[in-house]
Design a protein around this motif. Sequence first.
Motif, PDB file in Angstrom:
ATOM      1  N   LYS A   1     -61.515  20.739 -13.868  1.00  0.00           N
ATOM      2  CA  LYS A   1     -62.956  20.891 -13.636  1.00  0.00           C
ATOM      3  C   LYS A   1     -63.768  20.278 -14.769  1.00  0.00           C
ATOM      4  O   LYS A   1     -64.774  19.612 -14.537  1.00  0.00           O
ATOM      5  CB  LYS A   1     -63.330  22.379 -13.514  1.00  0.00           C
ATOM      6  CG  LYS A   1     -63.033  22.996 -12.188  1.00  0.00           C
ATOM      7  CD  LYS A   1     -63.572  24.419 -12.202  1.00  0.00           C
ATOM      8  CE  LYS A   1     -63.162  25.199 -10.986  1.00  0.00           C
ATOM      9  NZ  LYS A   1     -63.636  26.590 -11.059  1.00  0.00           N
ATOM     10  N   THR A   2     -63.326  20.507 -16.000  1.00  0.00           N
ATOM     11  CA  THR A   2     -64.025  19.962 -17.160  1.00  0.00           C
ATOM     12  C   THR A   2     -64.010  18.436 -17.131  1.00  0.00           C
ATOM     13  O   THR A   2     -65.036  17.793 -17.381  1.00  0.00           O
ATOM     14  CB  THR A   2     -63.380  20.468 -18.468  1.00  0.00           C
ATOM     15  OG1 THR A   2     -63.402  21.891 -18.462  1.00  0.00           O
ATOM     16  CG2 THR A   2     -64.122  19.954 -19.684  1.00  0.00           C
ATOM     17  N   ALA A   3     -62.864  17.861 -16.812  1.00  0.00           N
ATOM     18  CA  ALA A   3     -62.738  16.400 -16.759  1.00  0.00           C
ATOM     19  C   ALA A   3     -63.641  15.828 -15.670  1.00  0.00           C
ATOM     20  O   ALA A   3     -64.308  14.799 -15.881  1.00  0.00           O
ATOM     21  CB  ALA A   3     -61.283  16.008 -16.515  1.00  0.00           C
ATOM     22  N   VAL A   4     -63.691  16.491 -14.511  1.00  0.00           N
ATOM     23  CA  VAL A   4     -64.540  16.027 -13.407  1.00  0.00           C
ATOM     24  C   VAL A   4     -66.013  16.133 -13.790  1.00  0.00           C
ATOM     25  O   VAL A   4     -66.806  15.234 -13.496  1.00  0.00           O
ATOM     26  CB  VAL A   4     -64.229  16.827 -12.115  1.00  0.00           C
ATOM     27  CG1 VAL A   4     -65.254  16.537 -11.037  1.00  0.00           C
ATOM     28  CG2 VAL A   4     -62.836  16.503 -11.625  1.00  0.00           C
ATOM     29  N   LYS A   5     -66.376  17.208 -14.487  1.00  0.00           N
ATOM     30  CA  LYS A   5     -67.770  17.374 -14.936  1.00  0.00           C
ATOM     31  C   LYS A   5     -68.171  16.251 -15.888  1.00  0.00           C
ATOM     32  O   LYS A   5     -69.301  15.761 -15.848  1.00  0.00           O
ATOM     33  CB  LYS A   5     -67.951  18.725 -15.630  1.00  0.00           C
ATOM     34  CG  LYS A   5     -68.076  19.888 -14.693  1.00  0.00           C
ATOM     35  CD  LYS A   5     -68.265  21.172 -15.470  1.00  0.00           C
ATOM     36  CE  LYS A   5     -68.114  22.377 -14.572  1.00  0.00           C
ATOM     37  NZ  LYS A   5     -68.145  23.641 -15.337  1.00  0.00           N
ATOM     38  N   ARG A   6     -67.238  15.833 -16.757  1.00  0.00           N
ATOM     39  CA  ARG A   6     -67.534  14.741 -17.697  1.00  0.00           C
ATOM     40  C   ARG A   6     -67.784  13.439 -16.945  1.00  0.00           C
ATOM     41  O   ARG A   6     -68.690  12.676 -17.293  1.00  0.00           O
ATOM     42  CB  ARG A   6     -66.401  14.577 -18.691  1.00  0.00           C
ATOM     43  CG  ARG A   6     -66.362  15.682 -19.717  1.00  0.00           C
ATOM     44  CD  ARG A   6     -65.462  15.346 -20.895  1.00  0.00           C
ATOM     45  NE  ARG A   6     -65.462  16.459 -21.832  1.00  0.00           N
ATOM     46  CZ  ARG A   6     -64.375  17.111 -22.216  1.00  0.00           C
ATOM     47  NH1 ARG A   6     -63.194  16.740 -21.773  1.00  0.00           N
ATOM     48  NH2 ARG A   6     -64.466  18.126 -23.050  1.00  0.00           N
TER      49      ARG A   6
END
Length: 87
Positions: free
Chosen positions: A29-34
Amino acid sequence: MANIKSAKKRILVERRNAERNKAIRSRVKTAVKRVNAAIAANDKDAAGKALVTAVKEIDKAAGKGVFHRKTASRKVSRLTIAVNKIA
Protein backbone atom coordinates in the motif's frame (compact mmCIF):
# COMPACT_ATOMS: atom_id res chain seq x y z
CA MET A 1 -10.28 -21.87 22.81
CA ALA A 2 -9.27 -25.09 21.11
CA ASN A 3 -8.70 -28.21 23.20
CA ILE A 4 -6.78 -30.29 20.67
CA LYS A 5 -3.03 -29.77 20.61
CA SER A 6 -2.79 -29.50 16.81
CA ALA A 7 -5.62 -26.94 16.78
CA LYS A 8 -3.77 -24.84 19.35
CA LYS A 9 -0.68 -24.97 17.13
CA ARG A 10 -2.73 -23.94 14.08
CA ILE A 11 -4.03 -20.90 15.98
CA LEU A 12 -0.45 -19.82 16.70
CA VAL A 13 0.61 -20.37 13.08
CA GLU A 14 -2.41 -18.48 11.72
CA ARG A 15 -1.70 -15.57 14.07
CA ARG A 16 1.94 -15.43 12.93
CA ASN A 17 0.98 -15.61 9.26
CA ALA A 18 -1.68 -12.92 9.68
CA GLU A 19 0.93 -10.58 11.16
CA ARG A 20 3.30 -11.30 8.27
CA ASN A 21 0.57 -10.78 5.68
CA LYS A 22 -0.47 -7.50 7.30
CA ALA A 23 3.10 -6.19 7.13
CA ILE A 24 3.48 -7.22 3.49
CA ARG A 25 0.12 -5.68 2.53
CA SER A 26 1.12 -2.47 4.31
CA ARG A 27 4.40 -2.27 2.35
CA VAL A 28 2.49 -2.73 -0.91
CA LYS A 29 0.00 0.00 0.00
CA THR A 30 2.81 2.40 0.88
CA ALA A 31 4.60 1.72 -2.42
CA VAL A 32 1.37 2.25 -4.39
CA LYS A 33 0.70 5.51 -2.52
CA ARG A 34 4.19 6.75 -3.48
CA VAL A 35 3.47 6.02 -7.14
CA ASN A 36 0.10 7.77 -6.97
CA ALA A 37 1.64 10.79 -5.23
CA ALA A 38 4.27 11.08 -7.99
CA ILE A 39 1.54 10.78 -10.63
CA ALA A 40 -0.50 13.50 -8.92
CA ALA A 41 2.60 15.72 -8.86
CA ASN A 42 3.12 15.01 -12.58
CA ASP A 43 6.70 13.88 -11.87
CA LYS A 44 7.51 11.21 -14.48
CA ASP A 45 10.99 10.37 -13.12
CA ALA A 46 9.81 9.91 -9.52
CA ALA A 47 6.77 7.96 -10.72
CA GLY A 48 8.98 5.63 -12.75
CA LYS A 49 11.30 4.94 -9.83
CA ALA A 50 8.38 4.47 -7.46
CA LEU A 51 6.72 2.15 -9.98
CA VAL A 52 9.77 -0.14 -10.05
CA THR A 53 9.70 -0.37 -6.25
CA ALA A 54 5.93 -0.93 -6.17
CA VAL A 55 6.09 -3.69 -8.80
CA LYS A 56 8.84 -5.41 -6.81
CA GLU A 57 6.76 -5.28 -3.60
CA ILE A 58 3.61 -6.50 -5.37
CA ASP A 59 5.50 -9.39 -6.98
CA LYS A 60 6.99 -10.37 -3.61
CA ALA A 61 3.53 -10.33 -2.05
CA ALA A 62 2.17 -12.53 -4.84
CA GLY A 63 5.11 -14.90 -4.46
CA LYS A 64 4.40 -15.31 -0.75
CA GLY A 65 0.71 -15.91 -1.40
CA VAL A 66 -0.55 -12.68 0.14
CA PHE A 67 -2.11 -11.65 -3.19
CA HIS A 68 -3.43 -13.93 -5.90
CA ARG A 69 -1.20 -13.77 -8.97
CA LYS A 70 -3.95 -12.24 -11.10
CA THR A 71 -4.66 -9.58 -8.47
CA ALA A 72 -0.96 -8.70 -8.46
CA SER A 73 -0.92 -8.59 -12.25
CA ARG A 74 -3.95 -6.28 -12.31
CA LYS A 75 -2.38 -3.91 -9.76
CA VAL A 76 0.89 -3.75 -11.73
CA SER A 77 -0.97 -3.19 -14.99
CA ARG A 78 -3.08 -0.34 -13.64
CA LEU A 79 -0.09 1.39 -12.05
CA THR A 80 1.96 1.06 -15.24
CA ILE A 81 -0.85 2.48 -17.37
CA ALA A 82 -1.24 5.41 -14.97
CA VAL A 83 2.50 6.18 -15.04
CA ASN A 84 2.62 5.94 -18.84
CA LYS A 85 -0.24 8.45 -19.15
CA ILE A 86 1.92 11.21 -17.65
CA ALA A 87 2.86 13.57 -20.47
